[in-house]
Design an enzyme around this catalytic site. Structure first.
Site, PDB file in Angstrom:
ATOM      1  N   SER A  12       0.836  -1.221   0.000  1.00 52.16           N
ATOM      2  CA  SER A  12       0.000   0.000   0.000  1.00 52.16           C
ATOM      3  C   SER A  12       0.858   1.254   0.000  1.00 52.16           C
ATOM      4  O   SER A  12       0.507   2.260  -0.618  1.00 52.16           O
ATOM      5  CB  SER A  12      -0.964   0.009   1.191  1.00 52.16           C
ATOM      6  OG  SER A  12      -0.313   0.333   2.397  1.00 52.16           O
ATOM      7  N   HIS A 108       9.046   3.417   8.806  1.00 46.74           N
ATOM      8  CA  HIS A 108       8.859   2.569   9.980  1.00 46.74           C
ATOM      9  C   HIS A 108       7.616   3.061  10.727  1.00 46.74           C
ATOM     10  O   HIS A 108       7.491   4.282  10.952  1.00 46.74           O
ATOM     11  CB  HIS A 108      10.101   2.641  10.880  1.00 46.74           C
ATOM     12  CG  HIS A 108      10.013   1.761  12.072  1.00 46.74           C
ATOM     13  ND1 HIS A 108      10.170   0.390  11.996  1.00 46.74           N
ATOM     14  CD2 HIS A 108       9.759   2.048  13.368  1.00 46.74           C
ATOM     15  CE1 HIS A 108      10.018  -0.118  13.209  1.00 46.74           C
ATOM     16  NE2 HIS A 108       9.764   0.860  14.058  1.00 46.74           N
TER      17      HIS A 108
HETATM   18  C1  GRF Z   1       3.737  -0.528   6.846  1.00 44.95           C
HETATM   19  O1  GRF Z   1       3.044  -0.338   8.065  1.00 44.95           O
HETATM   20  C2  GRF Z   1       5.183  -0.129   7.033  1.00 44.95           C
HETATM   21  O2  GRF Z   1       5.361   0.935   7.939  1.00 44.95           O
HETATM   22  C3  GRF Z   1       5.775  -1.380   7.613  1.00 44.95           C
HETATM   23  O3  GRF Z   1       5.114  -2.468   7.000  1.00 44.95           O
HETATM   24  C4  GRF Z   1       3.860  -2.012   6.515  1.00 44.95           C
HETATM   25  C5  GRF Z   1       3.877  -2.244   5.028  1.00 44.95           C
HETATM   26  O4  GRF Z   1       2.595  -2.018   4.542  1.00 44.95           O
HETATM   27  N1  GRF Z   1       7.198  -1.434   7.358  1.00 44.95           N
HETATM   28  P1  GRF Z   1       2.410  -1.949   2.942  1.00 44.95           P
HETATM   29  O5  GRF Z   1       3.021  -3.210   2.361  1.00 44.95           O
HETATM   30  O6  GRF Z   1       3.149  -0.713   2.464  1.00 44.95           O
HETATM   31  O7  GRF Z   1       0.931  -1.853   2.761  1.00 44.95           O
END
Ligand code: GRF
Length: 200
Positions: A12, A108
């Site tokens: 996402s 993060h």
């Molecule tokens: C996000 O919450 C990011 O902060 C963490 O993993 C999740 C990834 O979500 N590292 P997506 O794959 O970008 O939807």
């Protein structure tokens, strides 16, 4: 700037960045998507964007260095100017980081240096903090320890769970990453003694 996006899952954040690039608010171009999971949701997104996808699974390599060298070799033909980790769930070592020093960004889901590592949202809930948030930072050889580019906050409620906090935080991650990547692509970020300055 030519960007390589690395993702391990849903993608996402990658989608949000792709949208901003298409909208012209980020002067970038996603030239390749790399994932370490053959079933990652980000793959179908990249296919929809007509962006090449490279699947490089750790299990195919006898060492972390060989795995990272394979990633270096795989993206070399695209000569990316920046590496964008968007839910990439592996720690990168010097084999990968050195050639791309200060050109690798990560997001993060906590206010670093608090709650580094996995399940950051869950760590915040357990800690009982009343404010959490997300951090976009340059990647160094530590874990979630590189120079911080941008942070934004969200409230944490007493009845929050890891999932309710993660749900509240995700759209803020997207906004934060879009803004931070736009600055990176416009060469507006400079690092002095681990502190990131935004050039006027
Ligand atoms: C996000 O919450 C990011 O902060 C963490 O993993 C999740 C990834 O979500 N590292 P997506 O794959 O970008 O939807």
């Amino acid at each position: 700037k030519k960007l390589a996006i690395f993702a391990s899952g849903r993608g996402s954040n990658a989608e949000a960045l792709h949208d901003a690039i298409k909208a012209g608010t980020i002067n970038g171009d996603i030239v390749v998507v790399v994932t370490d999971h053959a079933d990652a949701g980000v793959i179908e997104r990249a296919e929809r964007w007509n962006v090449p996808v490279i699947v490089i699974e750790r299990k195919g390599f006898e060492s972390k260095d060989a795995f990272e060298q394979a990633m270096i070799d795989a993206i070399a033909p695209y000569s990316p100017d920046g590496i964008v980790l968007a839910g990439y769930m592996r720690l990168l070592g010097p084999t990968f980081i050195t050639p791309y020093e200060n050109r690798i960004l990560n997001i993060h889901p906590a206010l670093l240096p608090s709650f580094s590592g996995l399940h950051a949202q869950g760590q915040a809930v357990v800690a009982g903090v009343k404010v959490s948030g997300c951090t976009v930072h340059f990647v160094d050889t530590g874990m979630d320890s590189g120079p911080i580019i941008m942070q934004n906050t969200v409230p944490v409620y007493a009845d929050d769970t890891e999932d309710t906090l993660a749900e509240r935080l995700l759209p803020i991650e997207h906004v934060t990453y879009k803004e931070a990547l736009a600055l990176f692509c416009d060469d507006k970020l400079e690092i002095k003694d681990h502190i990131v300055h935004i050039k006027g």
